[in-house]
Design a protein around this motif. Structure first.
Motif, PDB file in Angstrom:
ATOM      1  N   PHE A 175      13.325  -4.950   3.999  1.00  0.00           N
ATOM      2  CA  PHE A 175      13.006  -6.147   4.820  1.00  0.00           C
ATOM      3  C   PHE A 175      11.561  -6.683   4.023  1.00  0.00           C
ATOM      4  O   PHE A 175      10.954  -5.904   3.774  1.00  0.00           O
ATOM      5  CB  PHE A 175      12.849  -5.966   6.265  1.00  0.00           C
ATOM      6  N   GLU A 176      11.410  -8.048   4.046  1.00  0.00           N
ATOM      7  CA  GLU A 176      10.349  -8.624   3.328  1.00  0.00           C
ATOM      8  C   GLU A 176       9.086  -8.280   4.267  1.00  0.00           C
ATOM      9  O   GLU A 176       7.928  -8.209   3.710  1.00  0.00           O
ATOM     10  CB  GLU A 176      10.519 -10.018   3.190  1.00  0.00           C
ATOM     11  N   GLY A 177       8.885  -7.998   5.597  1.00  0.00           N
ATOM     12  CA  GLY A 177       7.818  -7.800   6.196  1.00  0.00           C
ATOM     13  C   GLY A 177       7.385  -8.920   6.946  1.00  0.00           C
ATOM     14  O   GLY A 177       6.667  -8.365   7.902  1.00  0.00           O
ATOM     15  N   ALA A 182       8.823  -3.828   6.812  1.00  0.00           N
ATOM     16  CA  ALA A 182       9.609  -3.410   5.772  1.00  0.00           C
ATOM     17  C   ALA A 182       9.579  -1.809   5.858  1.00  0.00           C
ATOM     18  O   ALA A 182       8.727  -1.049   6.564  1.00  0.00           O
ATOM     19  CB  ALA A 182       8.428  -3.576   4.451  1.00  0.00           C
ATOM     20  N   GLN A 183      10.684  -1.377   5.228  1.00  0.00           N
ATOM     21  CA  GLN A 183      10.881   0.036   5.102  1.00  0.00           C
ATOM     22  C   GLN A 183      10.178   0.968   4.105  1.00  0.00           C
ATOM     23  O   GLN A 183      10.108   2.101   3.987  1.00  0.00           O
ATOM     24  CB  GLN A 183      12.308   0.415   5.094  1.00  0.00           C
ATOM     25  N   ARG A 184       9.360   0.045   3.136  1.00  0.00           N
ATOM     26  CA  ARG A 184       8.866   0.876   1.853  1.00  0.00           C
ATOM     27  C   ARG A 184       7.471   0.174   1.983  1.00  0.00           C
ATOM     28  O   ARG A 184       7.159  -1.001   2.327  1.00  0.00           O
ATOM     29  CB  ARG A 184       9.487   0.540   0.830  1.00  0.00           C
ATOM     30  N   PRO A 185       6.338   1.010   1.530  1.00  0.00           N
ATOM     31  CA  PRO A 185       4.955   0.457   1.358  1.00  0.00           C
ATOM     32  C   PRO A 185       4.711  -0.642   0.365  1.00  0.00           C
ATOM     33  O   PRO A 185       5.487  -0.917  -0.582  1.00  0.00           O
ATOM     34  CB  PRO A 185       4.105   1.683   1.059  1.00  0.00           C
ATOM     35  N   SER A 186       3.925  -1.692   0.908  1.00  0.00           N
ATOM     36  CA  SER A 186       3.648  -2.681   0.019  1.00  0.00           C
ATOM     37  C   SER A 186       3.481  -2.496  -1.317  1.00  0.00           C
ATOM     38  O   SER A 186       3.695  -3.445  -2.283  1.00  0.00           O
ATOM     39  CB  SER A 186       2.507  -3.825   0.763  1.00  0.00           C
ATOM     40  N   TRP A 187       2.596  -1.278  -1.783  1.00  0.00           N
ATOM     41  CA  TRP A 187       2.283  -1.212  -3.047  1.00  0.00           C
ATOM     42  C   TRP A 187       3.259  -1.065  -4.172  1.00  0.00           C
ATOM     43  O   TRP A 187       3.345  -1.202  -5.117  1.00  0.00           O
ATOM     44  CB  TRP A 187       1.263   0.074  -3.212  1.00  0.00           C
ATOM     45  N   ASN A 188       4.619  -0.718  -3.536  1.00  0.00           N
ATOM     46  CA  ASN A 188       5.844  -0.726  -4.315  1.00  0.00           C
ATOM     47  C   ASN A 188       6.223  -2.109  -4.950  1.00  0.00           C
ATOM     48  O   ASN A 188       6.988  -1.824  -5.932  1.00  0.00           O
ATOM     49  CB  ASN A 188       7.076  -0.341  -3.404  1.00  0.00           C
ATOM     50  N   ASP A 232       2.379  -7.435   3.832  1.00  0.00           N
ATOM     51  CA  ASP A 232       1.875  -5.869   3.815  1.00  0.00           C
ATOM     52  C   ASP A 232       1.886  -5.486   5.324  1.00  0.00           C
ATOM     53  O   ASP A 232       2.185  -5.975   6.359  1.00  0.00           O
ATOM     54  CB  ASP A 232       0.674  -5.978   3.331  1.00  0.00           C
ATOM     55  N   GLU A 233       1.404  -4.195   5.235  1.00  0.00           N
ATOM     56  CA  GLU A 233       1.385  -3.563   6.420  1.00  0.00           C
ATOM     57  C   GLU A 233       0.420  -4.176   7.899  1.00  0.00           C
ATOM     58  O   GLU A 233       0.769  -3.793   8.863  1.00  0.00           O
ATOM     59  CB  GLU A 233       0.707  -1.907   6.218  1.00  0.00           C
ATOM     60  N   GLU A 234      -0.352  -4.970   7.440  1.00  0.00           N
ATOM     61  CA  GLU A 234      -1.114  -5.794   8.174  1.00  0.00           C
ATOM     62  C   GLU A 234      -0.610  -7.180   8.632  1.00  0.00           C
ATOM     63  O   GLU A 234      -1.203  -7.811   9.186  1.00  0.00           O
ATOM     64  CB  GLU A 234      -2.573  -5.918   7.858  1.00  0.00           C
ATOM     65  N   GLY A 235       0.377  -7.355   7.976  1.00  0.00           N
ATOM     66  CA  GLY A 235       1.199  -8.869   8.313  1.00  0.00           C
ATOM     67  C   GLY A 235       0.778  -9.728   7.515  1.00  0.00           C
ATOM     68  O   GLY A 235       1.106 -11.040   7.844  1.00  0.00           O
ATOM     69  N   ARG A 236       0.051  -9.342   6.411  1.00  0.00           N
ATOM     70  CA  ARG A 236      -0.546 -10.435   5.371  1.00  0.00           C
ATOM     71  C   ARG A 236       0.411 -10.742   4.256  1.00  0.00           C
ATOM     72  O   ARG A 236       0.987  -9.867   3.870  1.00  0.00           O
ATOM     73  CB  ARG A 236      -1.704 -10.229   4.858  1.00  0.00           C
TER      74      ARG A 236
END
Length: 385
Positions: A175-177, A182-188, A232-236
């Motif tokens: 998922f794009e987030g 997302a199921q994977r961290p954004s740095w990926n 990303d994880e903060e919704g940005r």
């Protein structure tokens, strides 16, 4: 005989993979089971020392699992002579320096992959470990999955006859987030942070192909960033600068052709998240994470292509038979941890070393070079001098 307690510094256990697979399902599971039995009848019991950047997360994990020691100071941990093994599950961009420091401190090293950002750096780490005389290993967990262990059984029995080709499909929709987490961290998905599906997955494909079939001698690849904007994880929102899909043809020594698609932008219509079909002159198999099915040539149905027929008779999957377990399988990460601990404490064979990890990175670099140039890229023999 008296058990040996082996202190293992574990860096990166606050991340999903480091925590779930390496800490709880491997090292702690081994510790709680009384350790690993060695050839002389004694046992080695790993005792983790948690390392990371967040004291709150480390403290919480330590209290939850009864781990006595944790630290945010890697240098202090590495300077402790009582700690014999260093394990790294950090993000790729910071792994190389930490592994280098651990080798310099005389620690045995076990690490996730890729081991470094470039092939030259990965080879240097392998040379440093060799010269320091420390045991070293790279996680190659998929070799220890039930489906691939069954596939190895078939290869070693000669079931396939002459292997002709390997076709692999891996991936799922990440998922794009923006509307679902997302199921994977954004740095990926940021190349500047070491992300990208080629660096992530090609090292896996390398050791699977090399260990089960033959060394990879050339690659032709195409990559794509199908989803250019993610959250990303903060919704940005952020720009995805790394590829999220790769389509590759690998040429193996001896003439075997392997085709593997890797994508985080595909919806799954297969039995498992990764499946490999191996076709040979005598038989074929389809192996996933856990299951493996076979079709021998004497049970192969006669397929006829007739687009004008009113209906395809189908039923093709009915002619495949499951390969039985015939054994009890443990978690693949744990299985390799047990072998590494026996390697450190009893000199047991462990071929999954830093040089093997460097060869995996070589394939990733060659795949990216092929995708950039549009050309087939040959792989030279990698060795330590």
């Amino acid at each position: 005989m008296q058990d040996r307690v082996l202190a293992v510094a574990m860096n990166g256990v606050t991340g999903r993979m480091g925590y779930r697979q390496h800490l709880t399902r491997s090292v702690l599971a081994i510790r709680n089971a009384g350790g690993v039995e060695l050839p002389d009848g004694s046992r080695v019991v790993p005792e983790p020392v948690l390392v990371g950047r967040s004291p709150d997360k480390l403290r919480a994990i330590a209290e939850r699992h009864g781990v006595e020691r944790w630290s945010t100071d890697l240098d202090t941990v590495l300077s402790d002579p009582a700690i014999e093994v260093y394990f790294d599950a950090q993000i790729t961009s910071v792994r190389e320096d930490a592994v280098r420091a651990a080798i310099a401190a005389g620690k045995h090293v076990y690490t996730e992959k890729p081991t470094a950002g470039t092939l030259s750096a990965a080879l240097e780490l392998a040379k440093l470990a060799r010269d320091a005389g420390v045991c070293n290993g790279v996680v190659q967990d998929k070799l220890f999955l039930p489906g691939l262990l069954k596939l190895r059984r078939l290869v070693e029995s000669g079931f396939f006859g002459r292997v002709l080709s390997v076709r692999g499909e891996f991936g799922y929709w990440v998922f794009e987030g923006g509307w679902q987490e997302a199921q994977r961290p954004s740095w990926n998905y940021r190349s500047e942070d070491g992300g990208g599906i080629v660096l992530d997955m090609f090292p896996h494909w390398h050791y699977i192909l090399e260990r089960l079939f033959a060394p990879v001698r050339a690659v032709t690849a195409r990559t794509a960033t199908h989803i250019p904007r993610r959250w990303d994880e903060e919704g940005r929102p952020y720009a995805a600068t790394a590829e999220d899909a790769a389509y590759a043809v690998f040429e193996l020594e001896g003439g075997v052709i392997a085709q593997i698609n890797s994508s985080w932008c595909v919806r799954v219509d297969r039995g498992e998240l990764v499946e490999f079909q191996v076709d040979g002159t005598e038989g074929s198999a389809v192996a996933g994470l856990r299951e493996c099915r076979v079709q021998h040539r004497v049970t192969t149905p006669r397929a006829v292509w007739d687009p004008d027929a009113p209906a395809d008779p189908g039923g093709y999957r009915d002619h495949w038979e499951p390969v039985p377990d015939n054994t009890t399988f443990v978690n693949g990460f744990r299985a390799q941890w047990e072998r590494f601990l026996a390697h450190v404490c009893a000199g047991e064979e462990f071929p999954y070393d830093l040089l093997s990890g460097a060869r995996g990175l070589q394939l990733a670099e060659a795949g990216l070079r092929s995708a950039f140039s549009g050309h087939r890229v040959e792989l030279e023999e990698v060795e330590l001098r």
